[in-house]
Design a protein around this motif. Sequence first.
Motif, PDB file in Angstrom:
ATOM      1  N   PRO A 267       0.893  -1.341   0.031  1.00  0.00           N
ATOM      2  CA  PRO A 267       0.029  -0.041   0.100  1.00  0.00           C
ATOM      3  C   PRO A 267       0.979   1.241   0.204  1.00  0.00           C
ATOM      4  O   PRO A 267       0.645   2.258  -0.686  1.00  0.00           O
ATOM      5  CB  PRO A 267      -0.727  -0.215   1.358  1.00  0.00           C
ATOM      6  CG  PRO A 267      -0.863  -1.514   1.477  1.00  0.00           C
ATOM      7  CD  PRO A 267       0.409  -2.174   1.010  1.00  0.00           C
ATOM      8  N   ARG A 270       2.283   1.807  -3.560  1.00  0.00           N
ATOM      9  CA  ARG A 270       1.212   2.121  -4.396  1.00  0.00           C
ATOM     10  C   ARG A 270       1.015   3.951  -4.338  1.00  0.00           C
ATOM     11  O   ARG A 270       0.815   4.611  -5.431  1.00  0.00           O
ATOM     12  CB  ARG A 270       0.067   1.254  -4.115  1.00  0.00           C
ATOM     13  CG  ARG A 270       0.056  -0.156  -4.417  1.00  0.00           C
ATOM     14  CD  ARG A 270      -1.026  -0.754  -3.819  1.00  0.00           C
ATOM     15  NE  ARG A 270      -2.166  -0.633  -4.757  1.00  0.00           N
ATOM     16  CZ  ARG A 270      -2.512  -1.461  -5.832  1.00  0.00           C
ATOM     17  NH1 ARG A 270      -1.679  -2.620  -6.036  1.00  0.00           N
ATOM     18  NH2 ARG A 270      -3.568  -1.353  -6.323  1.00  0.00           N
ATOM     19  N   ARG A 271       0.910   4.280  -3.105  1.00  0.00           N
ATOM     20  CA  ARG A 271       0.639   5.344  -2.756  1.00  0.00           C
ATOM     21  C   ARG A 271       1.755   6.355  -3.366  1.00  0.00           C
ATOM     22  O   ARG A 271       1.533   7.630  -3.963  1.00  0.00           O
ATOM     23  CB  ARG A 271       0.522   6.115  -1.049  1.00  0.00           C
ATOM     24  CG  ARG A 271      -0.756   5.252  -0.789  1.00  0.00           C
ATOM     25  CD  ARG A 271      -1.158   5.982   0.593  1.00  0.00           C
ATOM     26  NE  ARG A 271      -0.343   5.479   1.665  1.00  0.00           N
ATOM     27  CZ  ARG A 271      -0.460   4.486   2.319  1.00  0.00           C
ATOM     28  NH1 ARG A 271      -1.700   3.802   2.103  1.00  0.00           N
ATOM     29  NH2 ARG A 271       0.409   4.002   3.184  1.00  0.00           N
ATOM     30  N   ALA A 274       1.648   6.400  -6.945  1.00  0.00           N
ATOM     31  CA  ALA A 274       0.681   7.345  -7.763  1.00  0.00           C
ATOM     32  C   ALA A 274       1.165   8.870  -7.404  1.00  0.00           C
ATOM     33  O   ALA A 274       0.779   9.466  -8.428  1.00  0.00           O
ATOM     34  CB  ALA A 274      -0.614   6.991  -6.900  1.00  0.00           C
ATOM     35  N   ASP A 422      -3.904   4.039  -6.145  1.00  0.00           N
ATOM     36  CA  ASP A 422      -4.643   4.684  -4.765  1.00  0.00           C
ATOM     37  C   ASP A 422      -5.990   5.503  -4.983  1.00  0.00           C
ATOM     38  O   ASP A 422      -5.990   6.705  -5.694  1.00  0.00           O
ATOM     39  CB  ASP A 422      -3.298   5.855  -4.387  1.00  0.00           C
ATOM     40  CG  ASP A 422      -3.947   6.300  -3.221  1.00  0.00           C
ATOM     41  OD1 ASP A 422      -4.575   6.148  -2.338  1.00  0.00           O
ATOM     42  OD2 ASP A 422      -3.105   7.368  -2.978  1.00  0.00           O
ATOM     43  N   ASP A 424      -7.659   6.841  -3.094  1.00  0.00           N
ATOM     44  CA  ASP A 424      -7.840   8.020  -2.342  1.00  0.00           C
ATOM     45  C   ASP A 424      -7.067   9.114  -2.627  1.00  0.00           C
ATOM     46  O   ASP A 424      -7.123  10.345  -1.810  1.00  0.00           O
ATOM     47  CB  ASP A 424      -7.726   7.514  -0.734  1.00  0.00           C
ATOM     48  CG  ASP A 424      -8.627   6.596  -0.133  1.00  0.00           C
ATOM     49  OD1 ASP A 424      -9.679   6.535  -0.807  1.00  0.00           O
ATOM     50  OD2 ASP A 424      -8.271   5.729   0.502  1.00  0.00           O
ATOM     51  N   PHE A 425      -6.271   9.050  -3.684  1.00  0.00           N
ATOM     52  CA  PHE A 425      -5.301   9.982  -3.980  1.00  0.00           C
ATOM     53  C   PHE A 425      -6.203  11.246  -4.654  1.00  0.00           C
ATOM     54  O   PHE A 425      -7.183  11.145  -5.149  1.00  0.00           O
ATOM     55  CB  PHE A 425      -4.260   9.714  -5.347  1.00  0.00           C
ATOM     56  CG  PHE A 425      -3.500  10.684  -5.593  1.00  0.00           C
ATOM     57  CD1 PHE A 425      -2.178  10.658  -4.734  1.00  0.00           C
ATOM     58  CD2 PHE A 425      -3.758  11.458  -6.606  1.00  0.00           C
ATOM     59  CE1 PHE A 425      -1.305  11.802  -5.312  1.00  0.00           C
ATOM     60  CE2 PHE A 425      -2.863  12.293  -7.000  1.00  0.00           C
ATOM     61  CZ  PHE A 425      -1.548  12.454  -6.381  1.00  0.00           C
TER      62      PHE A 425
END
Length: 570
Positions: A267, A270-271, A274, A422, A424-425
């Motif tokens: 995770p 990934r953030r 992104a 992501d 929530d980006f």
Amino acid sequence: MALSILGMHRTYGNIKRLRHILSVFIRHGFSHVLHQMRVFDYVPRIGRLIEPSTTAETGDDLPRRLAHAFQELGPTFIKLGQLLATRPDIVPAPFQAAFAKLQDNVIPLPGEKIVPILASALGRSPEEFFSTFDTAATAAGSIGQVHLAVERDGTAVVVKIRRPGIERLIQEDLALLETLGELVERYVSELAVIRPLATVNELRRVMESELDFIGEASRASKFRESLGENPGVVVPRVRWDLVTREVLVTERLSGRPLSQAEADLSPLDRREIAAGLADCFLRQYFVTGFFHADPHPGNIFILPSGEVGLIDFGQVGHLPENLRYTLGQMLLALKTGDIDGMVDLYAEIGEFSSSTSVQSFRYDLGVLIDRNWGVPVNRIDFSVLSQELLTLARRNGVYLRRDFVLIGKSFVTIAGVIRSLDPDFRLDQALAPFVRRLLIGLYHPAGAVKRGWRLASRFMGLIRRVPEDARDLLEKARAGKLTIVFHHENLNGVAERAARALDRLTMGIVIAALVIAGSIVFVAGPGSRPAEGGVPPVGIPLATFLAAGAFLGAILLGAYVLWGIFHDRN
């Protein structure tokens, strides 16, 4: 038909390919459009065998059938479909979806054929450059295929080799498409919205760009230079000593494509990826103006160091400074709800057609802005909004510049990649500082002075050229070489109808002459009066045969003229 001489020459020179193209479209149910285009004037043998359908080809499966026809016709038509899939401003959504599925299903050439091609392009045996060369292709497309190799100094490289004969095939298909595009523009008014000739010219530029590996190498080098301030992004170095129009050699990235590596990322990774992709591509759009137009997960590599690598620079776009300012102003107008400002900005980045109603366009823009007004920024899907802005242009007959459409396609693609990494980006937060800096540069006095000086320099250059241009004009006039060209509109149809009317008038005169001649021969001939002594002659006189032949010829010619009149009306 006054078509381009070059296109006509190539069309007749490649009549076999044209017949194949027409047979494929006929098999997929497009005979009505082909008859409407009058394309069978070139291949009347096929036209006599195919009757046009009584109704236009329609239905929910129309996009699918057209996509299947493109797939069957090979690389040029596949690329045409892929190009149309990126143009929501001229192509409806069902066709975009069907064309987006087109893929190059190509069997790679075997090693024994590809090695001589490589040797011919490099001028020497591949063994002189590479310590190892994998003859099995790792990827293959309609234009070229990719092989892995290691140079003599131990550098791992990727070797892209162009397929033999592909340039000739594509140029022939483009010539045929140019002629077909002219026919569509002339005779199929309902397809004028896609601007066939402009689309074919755009396809030509795209194909010629992808065929030239030197140009692709130059774009990759320019990307590497322009992204030098972004330490988290890697662009492979071009091995210029091994680059030709047919061969492209670049350093090999050691990571894996995002399409393969995404499932194994943590995770946190990934953030971070992104965020890095968002910064990288927003910098391309708003700062450098030179952007990757096809950032799908297969063209994005995740390196062991955590950096992101970009490959495949066959499709790139370029936004000059003035268009970048326009892009920033559009985002500002969207935020403030400035509908009239949006209309003016659309006029700057595109062209209003004769069918465009500014009032209707303003209304549609208002509906779009109202639908997003008050929605929290983090709830707005910017990729959907970008697609809607492009679709709005198509619905109102506004033709946008290709690079503006490309940036929309690129943004939609990378936004989807970022959202997948992501969900929530906050893309709006990443976008805000770039737009702010762009607008500050637009309205800051220093920026205004800079642009004014640049405009003044261009204007002075224009003034300096006036005496020289005037002298050239006068010299041409004095030498009798000054040519003035008048371009007429919509007179071809009038000329054709006048020619047909003249032909029919000539036939009418011939028919009248036959009738009159036959009557004279019949009346004046020996069979028209009794013989001496009141005894009629035995048998049918020659004059009667001639008169009957004249009457029969007049009847047949008259029937032919009547058939032609009714056929033209239908």
